[in-house]
Design a protein around this motif. Structure first.
Motif, PDB file in Angstrom:
ATOM      1  N   ILE A  61       0.842  -1.204   0.000  1.00 49.76           N
ATOM      2  CA  ILE A  61       0.000   0.000   0.000  1.00 49.76           C
ATOM      3  C   ILE A  61       0.875   1.250   0.000  1.00 49.76           C
ATOM      4  O   ILE A  61       0.662   2.178  -0.801  1.00 49.76           O
ATOM      5  CB  ILE A  61      -0.956  -0.008   1.210  1.00 49.76           C
ATOM      6  N   GLU A  62       1.876   1.268   0.874  1.00 47.86           N
ATOM      7  CA  GLU A  62       2.767   2.433   0.967  1.00 47.86           C
ATOM      8  C   GLU A  62       3.514   2.653  -0.347  1.00 47.86           C
ATOM      9  O   GLU A  62       3.616   3.796  -0.828  1.00 47.86           O
ATOM     10  CB  GLU A  62       3.761   2.206   2.109  1.00 47.86           C
ATOM     11  N   ASP A  63       4.036   1.582  -0.944  1.00 45.00           N
ATOM     12  CA  ASP A  63       4.785   1.707  -2.201  1.00 45.00           C
ATOM     13  C   ASP A  63       3.904   2.250  -3.323  1.00 45.00           C
ATOM     14  O   ASP A  63       4.337   3.104  -4.104  1.00 45.00           O
ATOM     15  CB  ASP A  63       5.345   0.351  -2.627  1.00 45.00           C
ATOM     16  N   ARG A  64       2.666   1.775  -3.384  1.00 45.74           N
ATOM     17  CA  ARG A  64       1.782   2.226  -4.453  1.00 45.74           C
ATOM     18  C   ARG A  64       1.329   3.664  -4.240  1.00 45.74           C
ATOM     19  O   ARG A  64       1.231   4.436  -5.192  1.00 45.74           O
ATOM     20  CB  ARG A  64       0.610   1.256  -4.614  1.00 45.74           C
ATOM     21  N   ARG A  65       1.075   4.022  -3.019  1.00 42.84           N
ATOM     22  CA  ARG A  65       0.728   5.424  -2.736  1.00 42.84           C
ATOM     23  C   ARG A  65       1.876   6.354  -3.100  1.00 42.84           C
ATOM     24  O   ARG A  65       1.659   7.444  -3.648  1.00 42.84           O
ATOM     25  CB  ARG A  65       0.346   5.581  -1.260  1.00 42.84           C
ATOM     26  N   ALA A  66       3.100   5.933  -2.805  1.00 38.92           N
ATOM     27  CA  ALA A  66       4.277   6.748  -3.141  1.00 38.92           C
ATOM     28  C   ALA A  66       4.412   6.894  -4.658  1.00 38.92           C
ATOM     29  O   ALA A  66       4.699   7.983  -5.168  1.00 38.92           O
ATOM     30  CB  ALA A  66       5.535   6.123  -2.547  1.00 38.92           C
ATOM     31  N   MET A  67       4.195   5.799  -5.390  1.00 38.33           N
ATOM     32  CA  MET A  67       4.266   5.836  -6.851  1.00 38.33           C
ATOM     33  C   MET A  67       3.211   6.787  -7.427  1.00 38.33           C
ATOM     34  O   MET A  67       3.513   7.633  -8.274  1.00 38.33           O
ATOM     35  CB  MET A  67       4.061   4.423  -7.410  1.00 38.33           C
ATOM     36  N   LEU A  68       1.981   6.683  -6.923  1.00 37.42           N
ATOM     37  CA  LEU A  68       0.902   7.531  -7.425  1.00 37.42           C
ATOM     38  C   LEU A  68       1.131   8.994  -7.078  1.00 37.42           C
ATOM     39  O   LEU A  68       0.835   9.883  -7.882  1.00 37.42           O
ATOM     40  CB  LEU A  68      -0.441   7.043  -6.871  1.00 37.42           C
ATOM     41  N   PRO A 101       0.610  -8.729  -8.873  1.00 39.18           N
ATOM     42  CA  PRO A 101       0.882  -8.920  -7.440  1.00 39.18           C
ATOM     43  C   PRO A 101      -0.308  -8.575  -6.550  1.00 39.18           C
ATOM     44  O   PRO A 101      -0.499  -9.192  -5.501  1.00 39.18           O
ATOM     45  CB  PRO A 101       2.069  -7.993  -7.169  1.00 39.18           C
ATOM     46  N   VAL A 102      -1.112  -7.622  -6.973  1.00 37.92           N
ATOM     47  CA  VAL A 102      -2.287  -7.237  -6.181  1.00 37.92           C
ATOM     48  C   VAL A 102      -3.373  -8.301  -6.309  1.00 37.92           C
ATOM     49  O   VAL A 102      -3.893  -8.813  -5.308  1.00 37.92           O
ATOM     50  CB  VAL A 102      -2.827  -5.859  -6.624  1.00 37.92           C
ATOM     51  N   GLN A 122      -7.520  -3.559   0.171  1.00 37.44           N
ATOM     52  CA  GLN A 122      -7.245  -2.125   0.290  1.00 37.44           C
ATOM     53  C   GLN A 122      -6.286  -1.646  -0.786  1.00 37.44           C
ATOM     54  O   GLN A 122      -6.303  -0.476  -1.166  1.00 37.44           O
ATOM     55  CB  GLN A 122      -6.680  -1.801   1.675  1.00 37.44           C
ATOM     56  N   ILE A 123      -5.429  -2.562  -1.275  1.00 37.41           N
ATOM     57  CA  ILE A 123      -4.500  -2.170  -2.345  1.00 37.41           C
ATOM     58  C   ILE A 123      -5.304  -1.828  -3.598  1.00 37.41           C
ATOM     59  O   ILE A 123      -5.013  -0.847  -4.286  1.00 37.41           O
ATOM     60  CB  ILE A 123      -3.471  -3.284  -2.626  1.00 37.41           C
ATOM     61  N   PHE A 124      -6.339  -2.620  -3.892  1.00 34.42           N
ATOM     62  CA  PHE A 124      -7.236  -2.272  -4.996  1.00 34.42           C
ATOM     63  C   PHE A 124      -7.885  -0.916  -4.735  1.00 34.42           C
ATOM     64  O   PHE A 124      -8.025  -0.094  -5.641  1.00 34.42           O
ATOM     65  CB  PHE A 124      -8.339  -3.319  -5.156  1.00 34.42           C
ATOM     66  N   SER A 125      -8.293  -0.691  -3.498  1.00 33.92           N
ATOM     67  CA  SER A 125      -8.970   0.568  -3.160  1.00 33.92           C
ATOM     68  C   SER A 125      -8.064   1.771  -3.359  1.00 33.92           C
ATOM     69  O   SER A 125      -8.526   2.849  -3.740  1.00 33.92           O
ATOM     70  CB  SER A 125      -9.474   0.527  -1.716  1.00 33.92           C
ATOM     71  N   VAL A 126      -6.766   1.594  -3.105  1.00 32.71           N
ATOM     72  CA  VAL A 126      -5.812   2.687  -3.350  1.00 32.71           C
ATOM     73  C   VAL A 126      -5.892   3.105  -4.814  1.00 32.71           C
ATOM     74  O   VAL A 126      -5.989   4.290  -5.135  1.00 32.71           O
ATOM     75  CB  VAL A 126      -4.373   2.261  -2.977  1.00 32.71           C
ATOM     76  N   PHE A 127      -5.861   2.119  -5.715  1.00 38.72           N
ATOM     77  CA  PHE A 127      -5.944   2.418  -7.152  1.00 38.72           C
ATOM     78  C   PHE A 127      -7.321   2.956  -7.533  1.00 38.72           C
ATOM     79  O   PHE A 127      -7.432   3.915  -8.296  1.00 38.72           O
ATOM     80  CB  PHE A 127      -5.620   1.176  -7.980  1.00 38.72           C
ATOM     81  N   ASP A 145     -16.352   7.110 -10.579  1.00 36.33           N
ATOM     82  CA  ASP A 145     -16.078   5.846  -9.898  1.00 36.33           C
ATOM     83  C   ASP A 145     -16.327   4.667 -10.828  1.00 36.33           C
ATOM     84  O   ASP A 145     -15.558   3.689 -10.816  1.00 36.33           O
ATOM     85  CB  ASP A 145     -16.910   5.707  -8.624  1.00 36.33           C
ATOM     86  N   ASP A 146     -17.367   4.738 -11.657  1.00 36.40           N
ATOM     87  CA  ASP A 146     -17.628   3.660 -12.619  1.00 36.40           C
ATOM     88  C   ASP A 146     -16.473   3.528 -13.613  1.00 36.40           C
ATOM     89  O   ASP A 146     -16.062   2.416 -13.956  1.00 36.40           O
ATOM     90  CB  ASP A 146     -18.923   3.922 -13.389  1.00 36.40           C
ATOM     91  N   LEU A 147     -15.948   4.652 -14.057  1.00 38.03           N
ATOM     92  CA  LEU A 147     -14.820   4.621 -14.989  1.00 38.03           C
ATOM     93  C   LEU A 147     -13.580   4.039 -14.317  1.00 38.03           C
ATOM     94  O   LEU A 147     -12.838   3.248 -14.924  1.00 38.03           O
ATOM     95  CB  LEU A 147     -14.526   6.032 -15.515  1.00 38.03           C
ATOM     96  N   ALA A 148     -13.362   4.418 -13.058  1.00 37.25           N
ATOM     97  CA  ALA A 148     -12.223   3.887 -12.303  1.00 37.25           C
ATOM     98  C   ALA A 148     -12.327   2.372 -12.164  1.00 37.25           C
ATOM     99  O   ALA A 148     -11.355   1.641 -12.391  1.00 37.25           O
ATOM    100  CB  ALA A 148     -12.150   4.541 -10.924  1.00 37.25           C
ATOM    101  N   MET A 149     -13.524   1.898 -11.819  1.00 40.31           N
ATOM    102  CA  MET A 149     -13.723   0.459 -11.647  1.00 40.31           C
ATOM    103  C   MET A 149     -13.573  -0.288 -12.976  1.00 40.31           C
ATOM    104  O   MET A 149     -13.029  -1.394 -13.028  1.00 40.31           O
ATOM    105  CB  MET A 149     -15.101   0.186 -11.042  1.00 40.31           C
ATOM    106  N   HIS A 150     -14.047   0.327 -14.057  1.00 39.36           N
ATOM    107  CA  HIS A 150     -13.922  -0.305 -15.374  1.00 39.36           C
ATOM    108  C   HIS A 150     -12.445  -0.476 -15.738  1.00 39.36           C
ATOM    109  O   HIS A 150     -12.024  -1.548 -16.200  1.00 39.36           O
ATOM    110  CB  HIS A 150     -14.639   0.533 -16.435  1.00 39.36           C
ATOM    111  N   LEU A 151     -11.661   0.569 -15.520  1.00 44.69           N
ATOM    112  CA  LEU A 151     -10.242   0.515 -15.850  1.00 44.69           C
ATOM    113  C   LEU A 151      -9.510  -0.505 -14.977  1.00 44.69           C
ATOM    114  O   LEU A 151      -8.669  -1.269 -15.458  1.00 44.69           O
ATOM    115  CB  LEU A 151      -9.630   1.909 -15.683  1.00 44.69           C
TER     116      LEU A 151
END
Length: 197
Positions: A61-68, A101-102, A122-127, A145-151
């Protein structure tokens, strides 16, 4: 300082092993051997495998938040989403070998009915949350949110099939198709025609 570095090394090794071998198939001994420490030193930092799992999830989670966050500093919202799509191409070798990995961790923990499964989600939720914010910034309003979930759904589907078929051309084709889809959502008049498969 040494204790902290040892702990970080354990978590990093466990992260890799959980991804490449799976959580259930990875033992304390496997992780200790990867870090080259004694079992006693290992137990000083972690008493159970579930404690390591929690630390691995927190690291992911921390690594992905840092990347984003890094993308947020340097790129406009549309380009941030494109960078998200490009992860499939950047990591295609690992994805074809081990999957996402997620997704692989969340799926395995779900099959095990493991209590940490909601934490892995929660890692999915971060994205998802991050993608939603990008679409909101692009003026997509209530569709964001629908577009985010689709992607997110498409990227997971591509990763799953890429791992099954080991097809690099498929990953590149689908990433290009996702880019066209993004354009069609932001400006339908400039959308590229969908490729025939």
């Amino acid at each position: 300082m040494k204790n902290r570095k040892t702990r970080e090394a354990i978590v990093s090794a466990a992260d890799t092993l959980f991804y490449e071998r799976g959580f259930e198939a990875t033992s304390f001994a496997d992780i200790a051997a990867a870090v080259e420490i004694s079992r006693g030193n290992f137990y000083y930092h972690f008493k159970t495998k579930d404690e390591i799992l929690s630390a691995v999830i927190a690291k992911r989670i921390e690594d992905r938040r840092a990347m984003l966050a890094k993308w947020g500093e340097a790129l406009a919202p549309r380009d941030r989403i494109l960078r998200f799509i490009e992860i499939l191409i950047t990591n295609q070798s690992k994805i074809m070998t081990f999957g996402c990995p997620v997704g692989t961790l969340a799926t395995e923990l779900s099959k095990l009915a493991h209590p940490a499964q909601p934490d892995a989600n929660q890692i999915f939720s971060v994205f998802r949350d991050w993608l939603r914010l990008q679409f909101e910034e692009l003026g997509c309003g209530g569709r964001s949110d629908d577009l985010a979930m689709h992607l997110l759904m498409r990227s997971q589907g591509i990763a799953t099939l890429a791992a099954a078929y080991k097809d690099e051309a498929f990953i590149r084709r689908e990433a290009a198709d996702m880019t066209g889809w993004l354009q069609s959502q932001l400006d339908p008049s400039k959308a590229s025609p969908r490729p025939s498969h």
